[in-house]
Enzyme design. Sequence first.
Site, PDB file in Angstrom:
ATOM      1  N   GLN A 103       0.816  -1.208   0.000  1.00 30.18           N
ATOM      2  CA  GLN A 103       0.000   0.000   0.000  1.00 30.18           C
ATOM      3  C   GLN A 103       0.849   1.256   0.000  1.00 30.18           C
ATOM      4  O   GLN A 103       2.060   1.237   0.217  1.00 30.18           O
ATOM      5  CB  GLN A 103      -0.918   0.003   1.220  1.00 30.18           C
ATOM      6  CG  GLN A 103      -0.196  -0.047   2.556  1.00 30.18           C
ATOM      7  CD  GLN A 103      -1.161  -0.193   3.723  1.00 30.18           C
ATOM      8  OE1 GLN A 103      -1.379   0.746   4.469  1.00 30.18           O
ATOM      9  NE2 GLN A 103      -1.732  -1.395   3.878  1.00 30.18           N
ATOM     10  N   HIS A 105       0.197   5.793   0.889  1.00 28.73           N
ATOM     11  CA  HIS A 105      -0.708   6.820   1.417  1.00 28.73           C
ATOM     12  C   HIS A 105      -0.516   8.135   0.656  1.00 28.73           C
ATOM     13  O   HIS A 105       0.607   8.467   0.254  1.00 28.73           O
ATOM     14  CB  HIS A 105      -0.457   7.054   2.904  1.00 28.73           C
ATOM     15  CG  HIS A 105      -0.526   5.799   3.715  1.00 28.73           C
ATOM     16  ND1 HIS A 105      -1.604   4.958   3.676  1.00 28.73           N
ATOM     17  CD2 HIS A 105       0.365   5.231   4.571  1.00 28.73           C
ATOM     18  CE1 HIS A 105      -1.392   3.933   4.498  1.00 28.73           C
ATOM     19  NE2 HIS A 105      -0.202   4.070   5.035  1.00 28.73           N
ATOM     20  N   GLU A 140       3.223   7.919   8.778  1.00 30.09           N
ATOM     21  CA  GLU A 140       3.090   7.093   9.967  1.00 30.09           C
ATOM     22  C   GLU A 140       4.455   6.657  10.494  1.00 30.09           C
ATOM     23  O   GLU A 140       5.424   6.529   9.743  1.00 30.09           O
ATOM     24  CB  GLU A 140       2.205   5.872   9.699  1.00 30.09           C
ATOM     25  CG  GLU A 140       2.642   5.000   8.552  1.00 30.09           C
ATOM     26  CD  GLU A 140       1.586   3.975   8.151  1.00 30.09           C
ATOM     27  OE1 GLU A 140       0.374   4.301   8.170  1.00 30.09           O
ATOM     28  OE2 GLU A 140       1.976   2.846   7.801  1.00 30.09           O
ATOM     29  N   ARG A 289      -4.214   0.629  -2.216  1.00 33.92           N
ATOM     30  CA  ARG A 289      -3.615  -0.707  -2.174  1.00 33.92           C
ATOM     31  C   ARG A 289      -3.095  -1.128  -3.548  1.00 33.92           C
ATOM     32  O   ARG A 289      -3.730  -0.902  -4.564  1.00 33.92           O
ATOM     33  CB  ARG A 289      -4.632  -1.713  -1.647  1.00 33.92           C
ATOM     34  CG  ARG A 289      -5.067  -1.409  -0.219  1.00 33.92           C
ATOM     35  CD  ARG A 289      -6.176  -2.320   0.265  1.00 33.92           C
ATOM     36  NE  ARG A 289      -6.538  -1.987   1.637  1.00 33.92           N
ATOM     37  CZ  ARG A 289      -7.433  -1.054   1.966  1.00 33.92           C
ATOM     38  NH1 ARG A 289      -8.066  -0.388   1.008  1.00 33.92           N
ATOM     39  NH2 ARG A 289      -7.693  -0.784   3.227  1.00 33.92           N
TER      40      ARG A 289
END
Length: 406
Positions: A103, A105, A140, A289
Amino acid sequence: MERLRGAIKEYAWGSAAAIPGLFDLPPADGPVAEIWLGTHKSGPAELASGIVYNPTADAAEENLRDYIDRDPQGCLGTTLPSSVNALSYLLKLIAPDQPLSLQVHPSRKQARERYADENDAGVEMTDPNRNYFDENHKPELLVALTKFEAVAGFRAPRRVMDVVGGLPCTIAEDLLRFLQKDLSSEGMRTCFEYLLSADTRPSEDQVMELVEGCRKRLREDTSPSARADRIVSNLADHYPGDPGIVASLLLNPVTLQQGEALFVPAGTVHAYLSGTGVEIMANSDNVLRAGLTSKHIDVPELLATVDYTAAPPIRIAPERVSDVTRTYYAPVDDFELSVTELRDWTTERNLPGRGPRILLAISGAIEVSTNEQRITLNLGEAVFVRADEGNLQVQGVGTLIQADIP
């Protein structure tokens, strides 16, 4: 200070034992993938006593999102990067028992524009083909609580050639041809698009042919990257025939030991493979994804989001801000994460940090104090601290996770 109970996410890839085991509980009946502690509308934490993981509890009367909405300035202060009445970060416990999807972001600008586009097009939030669930980016930071395995970011093109070289299959030959023609990030883009695009993606049989080549190298101890071949074999066990298996060879393998951290910025292709960690991110649930999943895959949107530049994984070393606290400073204004380890009930310590904070005890018992309130956090308990409650003092024996803002 308000006690919190987390939102439980029972995704299929989660471990039934890891998160319950953190709190000395027996394994769950099904997967426990994540515990969310934050204000995201897809799973706000609840104002309730007890540990953050309680699958049998009745719904609380109020959640953290609604609590903050009643007094956003007092709860959040005036220095947050977001104007929304919500925390700028989302704190999670995460425990993959099998690999997550490959994935990426989006950036904040892309998320804002595409979220609006999907709204204007009438795509419902419950539509399984929707990509964007909020307007925020999702950088993240993951700190390992146990040994944690992942892949993240593209390898150097020459290293990819070493890894796929010698594999007697069509996919490997094609990847080598693309890179021999162009060893830049554009060559990597060509490889990645070839693996994922509908008109070029290899068949399941072709993927499994490459997998068998990697397994053969492992058996014969001739692999140029045994770790990469083991990842391929593991992914094939869970997602046989998925081109994302091959894409993992383009990426950097990452192993984190307890206390080590990985930062994943917008545009970085990654997948978490196994382990248990605490994760903090911008307050978002936007995931595009690339494969290794049964969920929605939007290949054109994903390919337009990826940063194809080869770079090593971004490991964040913590800074010692006191003799008991280390802080992981990520290069974003949405969050920071601290770990405080206390070994003495007789000495009160100042806890670094500011603004709206979430504290989570992951071992022992720790007493947290403001000028007006004193709360003891036992193993697995969490609390929200308003911005207007000021400085905190702690004492006890145990380990405390703190999420706050820079």
